[in-house]
Design an enzyme around this catalytic site. Sequence first.
Site, mmCIF file in Angstrom:
data_model
loop_
_atom_site.group_PDB
_atom_site.id
_atom_site.type_symbol
_atom_site.label_atom_id
_atom_site.label_comp_id
_atom_site.label_asym_id
_atom_site.label_seq_id
_atom_site.Cartn_x
_atom_site.Cartn_y
_atom_site.Cartn_z
ATOM 1 N N ARG A 54 23.218 8.978 -6.360
ATOM 2 C CA ARG A 54 21.796 8.700 -6.512
ATOM 3 C C ARG A 54 21.002 9.808 -5.849
ATOM 4 N NH1 ARG A 54 17.010 6.542 -6.292
ATOM 5 N NH2 ARG A 54 16.012 5.974 -4.342
ATOM 6 N N SER A 80 13.825 9.143 -3.842
ATOM 7 C CA SER A 80 12.936 9.224 -2.685
ATOM 8 C C SER A 80 13.125 7.985 -1.820
ATOM 9 C CB SER A 80 11.483 9.337 -3.145
ATOM 10 O OG SER A 80 11.148 8.197 -3.898
ATOM 11 N N ARG A 140 12.556 12.954 -14.220
ATOM 12 C CA ARG A 140 13.222 13.790 -13.214
ATOM 13 C C ARG A 140 14.609 14.187 -13.711
ATOM 14 N NH1 ARG A 140 10.067 16.177 -9.406
ATOM 15 N NH2 ARG A 140 8.775 14.670 -8.360
ATOM 16 N N ARG A 195 6.583 17.950 -3.908
ATOM 17 C CA ARG A 195 7.556 16.988 -4.431
ATOM 18 C C ARG A 195 8.647 17.665 -5.230
ATOM 19 N NH1 ARG A 195 6.145 11.264 -4.387
ATOM 20 N NH2 ARG A 195 4.301 11.143 -3.088
ATOM 21 N N ASP A 218 7.507 9.288 1.927
ATOM 22 C CA ASP A 218 6.429 8.649 2.689
ATOM 23 C C ASP A 218 6.998 8.105 3.996
ATOM 24 O OD1 ASP A 218 7.420 6.768 0.327
ATOM 25 O OD2 ASP A 218 6.974 5.477 2.036
ATOM 26 N N GLY A 236 15.899 8.030 -10.099
ATOM 27 C CA GLY A 236 15.262 6.813 -10.614
ATOM 28 C C GLY A 236 14.451 7.095 -11.866
ATOM 29 N N ARG A 282 15.335 3.072 -24.445
ATOM 30 C CA ARG A 282 14.250 2.640 -23.546
ATOM 31 C C ARG A 282 13.642 3.806 -22.756
ATOM 32 N NH1 ARG A 282 14.734 -3.301 -21.769
ATOM 33 N NH2 ARG A 282 16.084 -4.128 -23.377
HETATM 34 N N1 ADE Z 1 10.844 4.810 -2.205
HETATM 35 C C1 ADE Z 1 10.043 5.747 -1.662
HETATM 36 N N2 ADE Z 1 9.275 5.227 -0.711
HETATM 37 C C2 ADE Z 1 9.595 3.904 -0.645
HETATM 38 C C3 ADE Z 1 9.146 2.835 0.128
HETATM 39 N N3 ADE Z 1 8.190 3.021 1.038
HETATM 40 N N4 ADE Z 1 9.679 1.610 -0.085
HETATM 41 C C4 ADE Z 1 10.631 1.446 -1.020
HETATM 42 N N5 ADE Z 1 11.107 2.417 -1.787
HETATM 43 C C5 ADE Z 1 10.596 3.642 -1.597
#
Ligand code: ADE
Length: 236
Positions: free
Chosen positions: A88, A91, A25, A219, A206, A21, A44
């Site tokens: 892709r 995260s 990175r 990370r 997360d 994304g 961009r």
């Molecule tokens: N990418 C990483 N964590 C995310 C989350 N909690 N919701 C949506 N996209 C994410």
Amino acid sequence: MPTPHISAQPGDIAETVLMPGDPYRAKWAAETYLEDIKLVNEVRGMFGFTGTYKGNRVTIHGSGMGMPSISIYANELITEYGAKTLIRIGSCGAMQHHIKVRDVIIAMTATTMGTTPSAGFFKEINYAPCADYGLLEAAVAAARQKDTGVHVGNIYSSDVFYAERPDLDEVMIRHGILGVEMEAAELYTVAARHGVRALGVMTVSDHLLTHEALPSDQRERSFGDMVEIALEAAFA
Ligand code: ADE
């Protein structure tokens, strides 16, 4: 070619494209894992680099965040530049207790309520965006070589990071959705439409149930694991 969003010249883009994304990175992964890299796009600030991995030509190009953004790049990379394999790397948030922060989720399919993949033409069909099986199998094999937990299944591609509907999360969790991210469903749909291969490999950054988050010092290592899994799968 060039397109409104990609200034690469004919032949600049490899048939295999990894799509994080974050454009920074993409830069980090190209500098870390590829040889003979060349900057092929920076329109961009969305960096794309082409180089080689173990002698195989590969482009690492940012996708931006969300399905509308990855849709633009995936469409142009496929239709204008001849990309045939798009992976892709990114995260996601975990949605099951058995999944831990830093684990890797490989998306067999991606559920969504987002409007980008349907874009009107599926009408009453609930299309199930699906990974390329060969890539999926190769990615699972590559992931098993590492000391990271790996999970394969259904994920949720959301249109919003800051969701306002906890009831939706609850339904997803009860139906076995492994994690949430924001791009895979559209990548899979565009790839299917054009008959090319796609896969999503995501590190858990997360956890929606425990509210844990990946510490910043871990990370980079987790992201590196994902890049290696994607590269090995692409050229298996
Ligand atoms: N990418 C990483 N964590 C995310 C989350 N909690 N919701 C949506 N996209 C994410």
